[in-house]
Write a protein that holds these residues in place. Structure first.
Motif, PDB file in Angstrom:
ATOM      1  N   SER A 138      -6.840   4.442  -9.272  1.00  0.00           N
ATOM      2  CA  SER A 138      -7.521   3.877  -8.072  1.00  0.00           C
ATOM      3  C   SER A 138      -8.081   2.402  -8.432  1.00  0.00           C
TER       4      SER A 138
ATOM      5  N   TYR B  21      -6.890   9.778 -11.863  1.00  0.00           N
ATOM      6  CA  TYR B  21      -6.805   9.317 -10.448  1.00  0.00           C
ATOM      7  C   TYR B  21      -7.838   8.112 -10.536  1.00  0.00           C
TER       8      TYR B  21
ATOM      9  N   ALA C  62       1.213   3.796  -3.282  1.00  0.00           N
ATOM     10  CA  ALA C  62       0.707   4.867  -3.169  1.00  0.00           C
ATOM     11  C   ALA C  62       1.859   5.777  -3.940  1.00  0.00           C
ATOM     12  N   GLU C  63       3.101   5.623  -3.699  1.00  0.00           N
ATOM     13  CA  GLU C  63       4.249   6.416  -4.377  1.00  0.00           C
ATOM     14  C   GLU C  63       4.177   6.073  -5.802  1.00  0.00           C
TER      15      GLU C  63
ATOM     16  N   VAL D 177       1.748   5.384  -7.594  1.00  0.00           N
ATOM     17  CA  VAL D 177       0.527   6.262  -8.187  1.00  0.00           C
ATOM     18  C   VAL D 177       0.870   7.693  -8.247  1.00  0.00           C
ATOM     19  N   ASP D 178       1.518   8.143  -7.424  1.00  0.00           N
ATOM     20  CA  ASP D 178       1.837   9.653  -7.638  1.00  0.00           C
ATOM     21  C   ASP D 178       2.774   9.880  -8.747  1.00  0.00           C
TER      22      ASP D 178
ATOM     23  N   PHE E  82      -5.355   0.152  -8.578  1.00  0.00           N
ATOM     24  CA  PHE E  82      -4.779  -0.249  -7.359  1.00  0.00           C
ATOM     25  C   PHE E  82      -5.571  -1.103  -6.750  1.00  0.00           C
ATOM     26  N   SER E  83      -7.016  -0.918  -6.589  1.00  0.00           N
ATOM     27  CA  SER E  83      -7.887  -1.920  -6.120  1.00  0.00           C
ATOM     28  C   SER E  83      -7.810  -3.437  -6.521  1.00  0.00           C
TER      29      SER E  83
ATOM     30  N   ILE F 295       1.045  -1.051  -0.016  1.00  0.00           N
ATOM     31  CA  ILE F 295      -0.137   0.253  -0.029  1.00  0.00           C
ATOM     32  C   ILE F 295       0.990   1.073  -0.076  1.00  0.00           C
ATOM     33  N   GLU F 296       1.959   1.368   0.694  1.00  0.00           N
ATOM     34  CA  GLU F 296       2.889   2.131   1.022  1.00  0.00           C
ATOM     35  C   GLU F 296       3.609   2.715  -0.502  1.00  0.00           C
ATOM     36  N   LYS F 297       4.094   1.457  -0.971  1.00  0.00           N
ATOM     37  CA  LYS F 297       4.854   1.664  -2.211  1.00  0.00           C
ATOM     38  C   LYS F 297       3.865   1.997  -3.415  1.00  0.00           C
TER      39      LYS F 297
END
Length: 157
Positions: free
Chosen positions: A91, A87, A74-75, A77-78, A94-95, A70-72
């Motif tokens: 999203s 987005y 999110a990076e 996705v940025d 990601f899901s 989740i942390e990586k």
């Protein structure tokens, strides 16, 4: 190659010993600029979707713990947002990546090899007409014995 007594980075994986367990995470070299294809490029939309999705799947496969993924992710996705990706699209993928069991991603898949020869070219927006012409003219092309011998079935387009 960076390393310490409990951590080593190799290629795109960081391997860490944490509480006597091996933990893996995504590693990027400090020089990596994460310059993915811009979303406004002229490439087909399915290619742009695939790039975002497969990168998230790659992160899911590499990260051994959900919280690290989740942390990586999110990076990641940025980085895609910076390259113009919507987005909502990110999203969604990601899901999908998060809901895919990592064990399934790590298991071997025996996918049959296609027996058709791929037509490989550089991308250009006018290729759609070439591809439709090849498909439409396939029966005529098969009348040529040398083509019929090389291509028993239409090439992958």
């Amino acid at each position: 190659m960076e390393h310490s007594s409990n951590q080593i980075c190799f290629l795109d994986v960081m391997v860490t010993i944490h509480d006597d367990n091996i933990v893996t995470s995504v590693y990027s070299k400090p020089t990596d600029r994460h310059t993915f294809m811009h979303f406004k490029s002229f490439h087909p939309i399915h290619i742009k979707h695939s790039i975002a999705y497969i990168q998230l799947i790659r992160y899911r496969r590499i990260c051994s713990r959900r919280d690290i993924f989740i942390e990586k992710a999110a990076e990641l996705v940025d980085f895609f947002l910076y390259r113009g990706y919507p987005y909502k699209l990110l999203s969604y993928y990601f899901s999908r990546a998060l809901s895919t069991p990592r064990t399934r991603l790590l298991s071997y898949s025996n996918t049959p090899t296609p027996d058709r020869i791929p037509l490989v070219t550089n991308f250009h927006p006018s290729l759609k007409s070439l591809l439709s012409n090849v498909r439409r003219s396939w029966k005529i092309l098969q009348c040529d014995p040398s083509i019929a011998e090389l291509f028993e079935s239409p090439p992958l387009l």
